[in-house]
Scaffold this active site. Structure first.
Site, PDB file in Angstrom:
ATOM      1  N   ASP A  15       9.718 -11.848 -29.053  1.00 57.71           N
ATOM      2  CA  ASP A  15       9.250 -12.046 -29.869  1.00 57.71           C
ATOM      3  C   ASP A  15      10.653 -11.683 -31.135  1.00 57.71           C
ATOM      4  O   ASP A  15      12.162 -11.576 -30.373  1.00 57.71           O
ATOM      5  CB  ASP A  15       9.706  -9.976 -29.223  1.00 57.71           C
ATOM      6  CG  ASP A  15       9.268  -9.033 -30.747  1.00 57.71           C
ATOM      7  OD1 ASP A  15       8.506  -9.790 -31.988  1.00 57.71           O
ATOM      8  OD2 ASP A  15       9.643  -7.920 -30.732  1.00 57.71           O
ATOM      9  N   ASP A 113       5.510 -13.385 -35.347  1.00 57.87           N
ATOM     10  CA  ASP A 113       7.240 -13.498 -34.996  1.00 57.87           C
ATOM     11  C   ASP A 113       6.944 -13.378 -33.447  1.00 57.87           C
ATOM     12  O   ASP A 113       7.963 -12.675 -33.004  1.00 57.87           O
ATOM     13  CB  ASP A 113       7.808 -12.176 -35.754  1.00 57.87           C
ATOM     14  CG  ASP A 113       7.134 -11.029 -35.425  1.00 57.87           C
ATOM     15  OD1 ASP A 113       6.153 -10.687 -35.560  1.00 57.87           O
ATOM     16  OD2 ASP A 113       7.538  -9.982 -36.210  1.00 57.87           O
ATOM     17  N   GLU A 114       5.582 -13.196 -33.031  1.00 59.09           N
ATOM     18  CA  GLU A 114       5.968 -13.458 -31.118  1.00 59.09           C
ATOM     19  C   GLU A 114       4.529 -13.757 -31.058  1.00 59.09           C
ATOM     20  O   GLU A 114       3.831 -14.570 -32.118  1.00 59.09           O
ATOM     21  CB  GLU A 114       5.437 -11.512 -30.972  1.00 59.09           C
ATOM     22  CG  GLU A 114       4.398 -11.034 -31.291  1.00 59.09           C
ATOM     23  CD  GLU A 114       4.610  -9.201 -30.990  1.00 59.09           C
ATOM     24  OE1 GLU A 114       4.413  -9.030 -30.331  1.00 59.09           O
ATOM     25  OE2 GLU A 114       3.243  -9.240 -32.094  1.00 59.09           O
TER      26      GLU A 114
END
Length: 361
Positions: A15, A113-114
């Site tokens: 993350d 974003d992960e």
């Protein structure tokens, strides 16, 4: 023939830390250490939009993602409010995700974003911790950004773990440590248990994951239906959901980031050849051919130049791919020192192999 399977399942969740705000700080170092909010214009506290994300300095004032931007302004009028630059974030995300993809063939991006990786093949949780640290270092060196990593026997535990020591954290939960890790956590630490479900659980005396584990499963089923059964399974640490890339992967890429900026064209062309070989191998393993080659050059100061060019027909031929990449590189390169160099392939065709045509050139 007996199929060789890993002795244990090892899942990693990565993350990015305060992603949008961190990218903005990377682009403008004068923002470092300051409360930064990315989102709608606060309009002096009268704005009607929301916060997309914020720096950790802004969070100290109580600002958080998805909060009305007017509330954020009231909490911290000194915050630096910036508009969303989605093109920049998407380009950076693509670079980060390509680094992750190189570490496992079982990869699943779940947001900008992960992502999850199945790294069971590395054999042990000690090795998994080493891989996690390597990924963190590669992302920081290549993109100037930090991320937090969680490792566990399933996706849910890995996701919870990645959030435990932000920013730039690393949390590894081994199978024999599941209970010590999960039991003290509040029930809403389990992804999918939101505010309303939390309130309903608390009415049944269920506050922690240990409370949920000790609850009669039939009572949970009566109160919450199938969701109750799933919550109980996750409280026990049982999560066998697979890591699967979404259909229609858009590109396969590889980049190299240099410890020191490089100006030697022969070195750059040699590395370009190696990059092409890497992505071509992965292209062929996945049963694809490609139509488009993209070359990206990053100069000092995170100044990027990139260009794509396409073939008339899909190809998997390494020579053809390299010649196209070399042409693009020659057009892009302006003899400034290079920080990183990357190649990606896209425009996939599902046919695994085909004869190259003269007009592919």
């Amino acid at each position: 023939m007996t199929e060789n399977r890993p002795a244990q399942r090892i899942i990693m969740h990565i993350d990015m830390d305060s992603f949008f705000a961190s990218v903005e700080v990377r682009e403008n170092q004068s923002l470092k250490g300051k409360p930064v909010v990315v989102g709608a214009d606060p309009k002096g506290g009268k704005g009607r939009g929301v916060v997309s994300t914020c720096s950790y300095e802004a969070r100290e004032y109580g600002v958080g993602s998805a909060m009305p931007v007017s509330t954020a302004y009231r909490l911290c009028p000194e915050c630096i409010f910036l508009p969303v630059n989605m093109q920049l974030y998407e380009e950076t995300s693509a670079n980060v995700m390509n680094i992750m993809r190189e570490c496992s063939d079982k990869f699943q991006q779940v947001s900008i974003d992960e992502a999850y990786l199945d790294i069971s093949f590395i054999g042990s949780y000690d090795n998994a911790e080493s891989v996690g640290r390597e990924i963190k270092e590669r992302i920081f060196h290549a993109e100037g950004l930090t991320c937090s990593v969680g490792v566990g026997p399933g996706k849910v535990i890995a996701k919870i773990a990645s959030g435990m020591n932000k920013p730039a954290g690393m949390t590894v939960v081994r199978p024999d440590g599941i209970r010590d890790f999960l039991d003290p956590l509040p029930v809403d630490a389990i992804p999918g248990i939101g505010k309303k479900t939390k309130v309903r659980l608390e009415k049944h005396g269920i506050v922690t994951i240990k409370d949920l584990l000790g609850c009669d499963i039939q009572e949970l089923k009566d109160a919450f239906g199938k969701h109750g059964i799933m919550m109980h399974r996750l409280a026990r640490g049982i999560d066998d959901s697979e890591i699967r890339e979404k259909e229609g992967q858009k590109s396969i890429g590889k980049q190299t980031t240099y410890p020191e900026d490089v100006s030697d064209t022969s070195i750059l062309l040699s590395d370009l050849s190696d990059l092409c070989e890497n992505v071509q191998n992965r292209l062929e393993l996945r049963g694809y051919s490609c139509r488009t080659v993209t070359v990206k050059i990053r100069y000092a100061g995170f100044i990027d130049r990139s260009k794509a060019d396409s073939f008339l027909h899909p190809t998997i031929d390494l020579t053809i791919i390299y010649e196209k990449a070399k042409d693009i590189f020659t057009d892009l390169y302006d003899e400034r020192p290079v920080r990183s160099l990357g190649v990606s392939l896209s425009g996939f065709d599902s046919a695994k192999s085909r004869q190259s045509r003269l007009d592919d050139f």
